[in-house]
Scaffold this motif. Structure first.
Motif, short mmCIF file in Angstrom:
data_model
loop_
_atom_site.label_atom_id
_atom_site.label_comp_id
_atom_site.label_asym_id
_atom_site.label_seq_id
_atom_site.Cartn_x
_atom_site.Cartn_y
_atom_site.Cartn_z
N SER A 7 0.85 -1.19 0.00
CA SER A 7 0.00 0.00 0.00
C SER A 7 0.89 1.23 0.00
N GLY A 8 0.27 2.39 -0.24
CA GLY A 8 1.00 3.64 -0.17
C GLY A 8 1.38 4.25 -1.50
N GLY A 9 1.10 3.55 -2.58
CA GLY A 9 1.41 4.11 -3.88
C GLY A 9 0.49 5.27 -4.22
N GLY A 10 0.82 5.97 -5.31
CA GLY A 10 0.00 7.08 -5.73
C GLY A 10 0.71 7.95 -6.74
N LEU A 11 0.16 9.13 -6.94
CA LEU A 11 0.70 10.10 -7.89
C LEU A 11 1.40 11.20 -7.11
N VAL A 12 2.63 11.50 -7.51
CA VAL A 12 3.42 12.53 -6.83
C VAL A 12 4.23 13.28 -7.87
N GLN A 13 4.52 14.54 -7.58
CA GLN A 13 5.35 15.32 -8.49
C GLN A 13 6.82 14.99 -8.29
N ALA A 14 7.57 15.20 -9.32
CA ALA A 14 9.02 15.00 -9.24
C ALA A 14 9.59 15.81 -8.08
N GLY A 15 10.49 15.17 -7.34
CA GLY A 15 11.07 15.80 -6.16
C GLY A 15 10.32 15.49 -4.89
N GLY A 16 9.15 14.91 -5.02
CA GLY A 16 8.34 14.59 -3.86
C GLY A 16 8.72 13.27 -3.22
N SER A 17 7.91 12.88 -2.23
CA SER A 17 8.19 11.67 -1.46
C SER A 17 6.94 10.81 -1.33
N LEU A 18 7.17 9.52 -1.17
CA LEU A 18 6.12 8.56 -0.84
C LEU A 18 6.71 7.51 0.08
N ARG A 19 5.86 6.92 0.91
CA ARG A 19 6.30 5.79 1.71
C ARG A 19 5.39 4.60 1.41
N LEU A 20 5.98 3.56 0.91
CA LEU A 20 5.26 2.32 0.65
C LEU A 20 5.33 1.42 1.88
N SER A 21 4.25 0.69 2.08
CA SER A 21 4.20 -0.30 3.15
C SER A 21 3.86 -1.65 2.57
N CYS A 22 4.33 -2.67 3.22
CA CYS A 22 4.02 -4.04 2.82
C CYS A 22 3.71 -4.82 4.09
#
Length: 120
Positions: A7-22
């Motif tokens: 989980s945790g995926g999505g749309l983000v702009q370049a330079g941004g951050s995301l955290r995926l979980s499993c």
């Protein structure tokens, strides 16, 4: 048997951050080394990062080194992938995997994947 749900995926702009979980099912999560892989459209699946069962040892693909961090919480049966300074070329479906070997290729169980899209 281990079941994995990302989980945790999505749309983000370049330079941004995301955290995926499993999130993993089963009581033996702490016995497995865990990995993250990704597959972009029209490309083969590629290794991203791996973490040992204890969390002490990690290893990254050169393309993400210094930007991504893999971690795990064995009490929560969860592995994470913190992704910073994202680039459009990071766009892919990201999969987590569990295996008995600390490896960039050899894994026994796979999740269904979560989409990460980085816009320019």
């Amino acid at each position: 048997q281990v079941q994995l749900v990302e989980s945790g995926g999505g749309l983000v702009q370049a330079g941004g951050s995301l955290r995926l979980s499993c999130a993993a099912s089963g009581r033996t999560f702490s016995r497995y080394h865990m990995g993250w892989f990704r597959q972009a459209p029209g490309k083969e699946r590629e290794f991203v990062a791996t973490i040992s069962w204890s969390g002490v040892t990690t290893y990254y693909a050169d393309s993400v080194k210094g930007r991504f961090t893999i971690s795990r919480d064995n009490a929560k049966n969860t592995v994470y992938l913190q992704m910073n300074s994202l680039k459009p070329e990071d766009t892919a479906v990201y999969y987590c995997a569990a295996g008995s070997s600390f490896s960039t290729v050899d894994y026994d169980y796979w999740g269904q994947g979560t989409q990460v899209t980085v816009s320019s």
